[in-house]
Design an enzyme around this catalytic site. Structure first.
Site, PDB file in Angstrom:
ATOM      1  N   ARG A  71      12.436  14.584  37.688  1.00 10.71           N
ATOM      2  CA  ARG A  71      13.744  13.966  37.387  1.00 10.71           C
ATOM      3  C   ARG A  71      13.757  13.696  35.896  1.00 10.71           C
ATOM      4  NH1 ARG A  71      16.922   9.245  40.552  1.00 10.71           N
ATOM      5  NH2 ARG A  71      17.425  11.121  41.719  1.00 10.71           N
TER       6      ARG A  71
ATOM      7  N   HIS B 299      22.119  18.076  40.433  1.00 12.03           N
ATOM      8  CA  HIS B 299      21.305  17.319  41.394  1.00 12.03           C
ATOM      9  C   HIS B 299      21.243  18.185  42.657  1.00 12.03           C
ATOM     10  CE1 HIS B 299      19.155  14.182  43.163  1.00 12.03           C
ATOM     11  NE2 HIS B 299      20.030  13.194  43.164  1.00 12.03           N
TER      12      HIS B 299
ATOM     13  N   GLN C 130      20.275  16.825  46.147  1.00  7.34           N
ATOM     14  CA  GLN C 130      21.384  16.049  46.702  1.00  7.34           C
ATOM     15  C   GLN C 130      22.433  16.993  47.281  1.00  7.34           C
ATOM     16  OE1 GLN C 130      21.753  12.439  46.559  1.00  7.34           O
ATOM     17  NE2 GLN C 130      23.194  13.046  48.129  1.00  7.34           N
TER      18      GLN C 130
ATOM     19  N   ASP D 292      30.735   8.983  43.428  1.00  5.59           N
ATOM     20  CA  ASP D 292      29.436   8.641  42.839  1.00  5.59           C
ATOM     21  C   ASP D 292      29.699   7.575  41.783  1.00  5.59           C
ATOM     22  OD1 ASP D 292      26.799   8.652  41.915  1.00  5.59           O
ATOM     23  OD2 ASP D 292      27.005  10.517  40.776  1.00  5.59           O
TER      24      ASP D 292
ATOM     25  N   CYS E 171      26.425   9.732  47.133  1.00  6.03           N
ATOM     26  CA  CYS E 171      24.987  10.031  47.035  1.00  6.03           C
ATOM     27  C   CYS E 171      24.144   8.776  46.946  1.00  6.03           C
ATOM     28  CB  CYS E 171      24.731  10.931  45.828  1.00  6.03           C
ATOM     29  SG  CYS E 171      25.292  10.181  44.284  1.00  6.03           S
TER      30      CYS E 171
ATOM     31  N   ARG F 227      18.342  13.698  52.781  1.00  2.93           N
ATOM     32  CA  ARG F 227      17.634  14.082  51.555  1.00  2.93           C
ATOM     33  C   ARG F 227      16.252  14.625  51.910  1.00  2.93           C
ATOM     34  NH1 ARG F 227      18.813  12.112  46.616  1.00  2.93           N
ATOM     35  NH2 ARG F 227      17.214  13.631  46.062  1.00  2.93           N
TER      36      ARG F 227
HETATM   37  N1   CP Z   1      20.879   9.850  45.383  1.00  5.73           N
HETATM   38  C1   CP Z   1      19.763   9.700  44.658  1.00  5.73           C
HETATM   39  O1   CP Z   1      19.256  10.637  44.027  1.00  5.73           O
HETATM   40  O2   CP Z   1      19.234   8.440  44.711  1.00  5.73           O
HETATM   41  P1   CP Z   1      18.042   7.894  43.803  1.00  5.73           P
HETATM   42  O3   CP Z   1      18.540   7.854  42.391  1.00  5.73           O
HETATM   43  O4   CP Z   1      17.716   6.537  44.346  1.00  5.73           O
HETATM   44  O5   CP Z   1      16.880   8.841  43.907  1.00  5.73           O
HETATM   45  N1  NVA Z   2      25.221  10.669  38.744  1.00  3.77           N
HETATM   46  C1  NVA Z   2      24.168   9.731  39.065  1.00  3.77           C
HETATM   47  C2  NVA Z   2      23.469  10.159  40.318  1.00  3.77           C
HETATM   48  C3  NVA Z   2      22.408   9.219  40.797  1.00  3.77           C
HETATM   49  C4  NVA Z   2      21.717   9.707  42.033  1.00  3.77           C
HETATM   50  C5  NVA Z   2      23.200   9.620  37.909  1.00  3.77           C
HETATM   51  O1  NVA Z   2      22.875  10.644  37.287  1.00  3.77           O
HETATM   52  O2  NVA Z   2      22.785   8.512  37.614  1.00  3.77           O
END
Ligand code: CP
Ligand code: NVA
Length: 302
Positions: free
Chosen positions: A101, A128, A131, A222, A261, A289
């Site tokens: 990430r 993502h 997701q 989101d 999400c 997930r």
């Molecule tokens: N939806 C998602 O990716 O959640 P987290 O940021 O908690 O991993």
């Molecule tokens: N768009 C959000 C998604 C989190 C799962 C972010 O990047 O923070």
């Protein structure tokens, strides 16, 4: 770099449908897959916080007989000491795969350039994909047929929007991004999704008109402020409030379900009333997930 999972943009509908099928089979019969990662270790490298992604990879990998090593990189450990390529090369000496990430998509490419193991994108600035797969798994469970499904994404055009559009376009869905002016998804991502939709019979649109959510099957939202964005809520709240998903918007849209999400900000992009209603698929999405990611892992390591 070995074949991993960075975007889904290069996948065919057949490949994505196979992953969805595999995810459903893993969900129904997890014991059949309990040795897929036996003796294997996956490193999870996180530059940003996570609840769902971190825990679902850790527990999911455990269910496949593998071992997850969480590497907290939130204090900037990825910059300065050595190149990203060298980090990838070293991790690949011990690990069989890397889940990452990161802030920039380029970071995944550079780690992958040094690592002779698959790299899986656990969220970056542009995508993502894990997701996205879980979202379409959830929609497939809720609606059956995905081709022709109408989805309205309402809120900030971001990484989640891009993956929803790209995977949806490949599967022949109609995805409408409805965002305040100035907060549209990345034009290059929209163009890519439009190109994919042209091949599948799907449809992609972007507008700032709230009424464009009318007539869809499902609503999706989101956070208004993604991780790493220092914008203050007060600066954008007025522009975003008309895009809040609440019972009134939901009822007017005619949608059957709502997705998010998570993490969700109650009272901002979605009201508690809608989030906690019978129309919410949020927890099913969160559970999925793990099943979606395990399908990705099984396909890469079987
Ligand atoms: N939806 C998602 O990716 O959640 P987290 O940021 O908690 O991993
Ligand atoms: N768009 C959000 C998604 C989190 C799962 C972010 O990047 O923070």
């Amino acid at each position: 770099m070995q074949q991993g999972l960075l975007t889904f943009a290069e996948h065919s509908a057949e490949q994505i449908n196979q992953l969805l099928q595999l995810a459903k089979d893993f969900k129904a019969n997890p014991a059949n897959y309990s040795q897929v990662l036996a003796g294997k270790s996956i490193v999870g490298l996180f530059e940003k916080p996570s609840l769902r992604t971190r825990v679902s990879f850790d527990i999911g990998i455990n269910k496949l007989g593998g071992h997850f090593v969480y590497l907290d990189c939130q204090d900037g450990q990825l910059s300065g000491r050595e190149t990203l390529k060298d980090i990838g090369g070293n991790l690949a000496c011990w690990a069989d795969g890397i889940v990452a990430r990161v802030f920039k998509h380029q970071t995944l490419l550079e780690i992958g350039a040094g690592a002779d193991v698959p790299v899986i994108n656990a969220l970056c600035d542009l995508y993502h994909p894990c997701q996205g797969l879980a979202d379409y798994l959830t929609l497939s469970e809720a609606f059956g047929e995905l081709k022709g499904l109408k989805i309205a994404y309402v809120g900030d055009g971001n990484n989640v929007t891009h993956s929803l559009m790209i995977v949806g376009a490949i599967l022949g869905c109609e995805v409408r991004a409805i965002c305040p002016e100035g907060y549209f998804p990345d034009p290059a991502m929209v163009a890519k999704a439009e190109q994919l939709a042209a091949q599948s019979g799907g449809k992609i649109s972007v507008s700032s008109k709230v009424e464009d959510m009318h007539g869809v099957d499902v609503l999706y939202t989101d956070t208004w402020i993604s991780m790493g964005d220092n914008t203050k809520l007060e600066q954008i709240e007025q522009a975003f409030m008309p895009y809040q998903l609440n019972m009134q918007q939901f009822n007017q849209s005619g949608a059957k379900y709502v997705l998010h999400c998570q993490p969700a900000h109650r009272g901002q992009e979605i009201t508690s009333e809608l989030m906690d209603s019978g129309y919410s698929l949020l927890l099913q999405q969160a559970e999925n997930r793990m099943h979606a990611q395990n399908a990705i892992l099984i396909s890469l390591f079987k």
